[in-house]
Design a protein around this motif. Structure first.
Motif, mmCIF file in Angstrom:
data_model
loop_
_atom_site.group_PDB
_atom_site.id
_atom_site.type_symbol
_atom_site.label_atom_id
_atom_site.label_comp_id
_atom_site.label_asym_id
_atom_site.label_seq_id
_atom_site.Cartn_x
_atom_site.Cartn_y
_atom_site.Cartn_z
ATOM 1 N N ILE A 70 -25.867 3.500 14.089
ATOM 2 C CA ILE A 70 -25.762 4.516 14.990
ATOM 3 C C ILE A 70 -26.256 4.313 16.475
ATOM 4 C CG2 ILE A 70 -26.753 6.895 15.244
ATOM 5 C CD1 ILE A 70 -27.430 7.158 12.347
ATOM 6 N N ILE A 71 -25.571 4.445 17.394
ATOM 7 C CA ILE A 71 -25.646 4.276 18.880
ATOM 8 C C ILE A 71 -25.616 5.723 19.628
ATOM 9 C CG2 ILE A 71 -25.315 2.804 20.843
ATOM 10 C CD1 ILE A 71 -23.729 1.150 19.218
ATOM 11 N N ALA A 72 -26.768 6.083 19.685
ATOM 12 C CA ALA A 72 -27.094 7.415 20.428
ATOM 13 C C ALA A 72 -27.911 7.465 21.888
ATOM 14 C CB ALA A 72 -28.035 8.341 19.415
ATOM 15 N N THR A 130 -31.576 -2.791 16.119
ATOM 16 C CA THR A 130 -32.226 -1.655 16.107
ATOM 17 C C THR A 130 -33.438 -1.635 17.348
ATOM 18 O OG1 THR A 130 -32.047 -1.690 13.592
ATOM 19 C CG2 THR A 130 -34.118 -0.305 14.650
ATOM 20 N N ARG A 131 -33.161 -0.390 18.142
ATOM 21 C CA ARG A 131 -33.912 -0.500 19.440
ATOM 22 C C ARG A 131 -33.949 0.859 19.916
ATOM 23 N NH1 ARG A 131 -29.216 -2.597 21.047
ATOM 24 N NH2 ARG A 131 -29.721 -4.672 20.633
ATOM 25 N N VAL A 132 -35.032 0.920 20.784
ATOM 26 C CA VAL A 132 -35.097 2.235 21.539
ATOM 27 C C VAL A 132 -35.249 1.602 23.316
ATOM 28 C CG1 VAL A 132 -36.275 4.284 22.337
ATOM 29 C CG2 VAL A 132 -36.303 3.533 19.988
ATOM 30 N N ASN A 133 -34.458 2.036 24.182
ATOM 31 C CA ASN A 133 -34.656 1.572 25.262
ATOM 32 C C ASN A 133 -34.532 2.904 26.245
ATOM 33 O OD1 ASN A 133 -31.867 2.149 25.718
ATOM 34 N ND2 ASN A 133 -31.344 -0.022 25.892
ATOM 35 N N GLY A 134 -34.398 2.519 27.532
ATOM 36 C CA GLY A 134 -34.614 3.898 28.557
ATOM 37 C C GLY A 134 -33.055 4.730 28.653
ATOM 38 N N THR A 135 -32.253 4.417 27.833
ATOM 39 C CA THR A 135 -30.930 5.304 27.827
ATOM 40 C C THR A 135 -30.681 5.577 26.233
ATOM 41 O OG1 THR A 135 -29.475 3.275 27.944
ATOM 42 C CG2 THR A 135 -30.160 4.340 30.120
ATOM 43 N N HIS A 136 -30.836 4.920 25.445
ATOM 44 C CA HIS A 136 -30.374 4.957 23.911
ATOM 45 C C HIS A 136 -31.456 4.676 22.910
ATOM 46 C CE1 HIS A 136 -26.490 4.343 26.644
ATOM 47 N NE2 HIS A 136 -25.763 4.907 25.401
ATOM 48 N N TRP A 137 -31.119 5.076 21.913
ATOM 49 C CA TRP A 137 -31.892 4.528 20.651
ATOM 50 C C TRP A 137 -30.691 4.064 19.754
ATOM 51 C CZ3 TRP A 137 -30.597 7.202 16.089
ATOM 52 C CH2 TRP A 137 -30.465 8.486 16.254
ATOM 53 N N GLN A 138 -30.794 3.132 18.981
ATOM 54 C CA GLN A 138 -29.858 2.373 17.905
ATOM 55 C C GLN A 138 -30.491 2.150 16.687
ATOM 56 O OE1 GLN A 138 -27.238 -0.390 19.812
ATOM 57 N NE2 GLN A 138 -27.060 -1.571 17.998
ATOM 58 N N ILE A 139 -29.793 2.329 15.750
ATOM 59 C CA ILE A 139 -30.210 1.841 14.551
ATOM 60 C C ILE A 139 -29.174 0.908 13.800
ATOM 61 C CG2 ILE A 139 -30.254 3.083 12.081
ATOM 62 C CD1 ILE A 139 -31.941 5.008 13.439
#
Ligand code: HEM
Ligand SMILES: *[C@@H]1O[C@H](CO)[C@@H](O)[C@H](O)[C@H]1NC(C)=O
Length: 214
Positions: A70-72, A130-139
């Motif tokens: 999931i890329i949100a 899997t990450r959280v950054n300044g523009t998105h979170w991704q699982i």
């Protein structure tokens, strides 16, 4: 000539598939994890989409595990994937960002109220992807129990690893307030359905890729 151009233009405007595919997905090779995914872009507000990707083993055994991504955009408080295209009686894999932590929670419900934590399907977050950054979170997560599950009574639903499967998503702008998998989830602002082609999601080296990215 003019007439042909006009028809092509109209087809493009109406979003008609030109390749003859019944599904709503495209094939993507993710350079970061190495998985080949079938991808759907789900518009949740005008001009913004959440990306849902699925990878399956090829050939797929009975009761196969799958990997989903999931890329949100940050604007997504939580989003969930309903593996049986329904809010009720199927596994719901829900993701959100809690600070710098990406969280995934498996839920299920028989009624249209907040789904409860469900242990009939299990997810393993993969470190890579899997990450959280300044523009998105991704699982990126492996799921056991998302491709085969009981619905009501003793009815089992098996997602076709070489065909198209109806899926659904829900989105809320409201972020759950903790990283607990049991965190309170507020009702969605949007939900929708699509046909996800698993036949283009096959990975011969599925098990090795899971291991490499874990
Ligand atoms: C507090 C949490 C939730 C509440 C209170 C809630 C409530 C509802 C309600 C009342 C409906 C019917 C809407 C209508 O008929 O217009 C609905 C539909 C739906 N919800 Fe939820 N929901 C929640 C969480 C979720 C989650 C986590 C998912 C995950 C994907 C989800 C997926 C859906 C879908 C796909 C529908 C369409 C109808 C269906 O397939 O049953 N919901 N929800
Ligand atoms: C933030 O994460 C998104 C989604 O994974 C990615 O596409 C984007 O390149 C990342 N941005 C930066 C600055 O790394």
């Amino acid at each position: 000539m003019r007439w042909n151009l006009g028809l092509a233009y109209l087809a493009a405007l109406l979003g008609c598939a030109s390749e003859g595919s019944a599904a709503d997905t495209t094939i993507v090779r993710d350079g970061e994890t190495g998985f080949t995914f079938s991808e759907y872009q789900a518009a949740f507000v005008i001009g913004q989409a959440i990306t849902f990707r699925v990878a399956v083993p090829s050939p797929a055994p009975d009761k196969y595990d799958l990997v989903f991504q999931i890329i949100a955009p940050t604007a997504v408080g939580w989003t969930g994937l309903a593996w049986g295209a329904s809010m009720v009686n199927d596994p719901l894999t829900i993701g959100w960002a809690s600070g710098s932590t990406a969280v995934v929670s498996v839920r299920r419900t028989t009624v249209r109220t907040q789904p409860q934590v469900y242990d009939g399907a299990t997810v393993q977050l993969l470190r890579t992807g899997t990450r959280v950054n300044g523009t998105h979170w991704q699982i990126t997560a492996k799921c056991s129990g998302c491709s085969s599950f009981t619905t009501t009574g003793s009815t089992t639903k098996n997602l076709n690893p070489t065909g198209s499967n109806r899926l659904a998503f829900a989105y809320s702008k409201t972020r759950p307030n903790s990283a607990s998998t049991a965190a309170m989830i507020s009702v969605h602002d949007v939900y929708s359905y699509w046909d996800h082609d698993f036949s283009t999601a096959g990975n011969i080296d599925f098990a090795q890729l899971v291991q490499k990215n874990a």
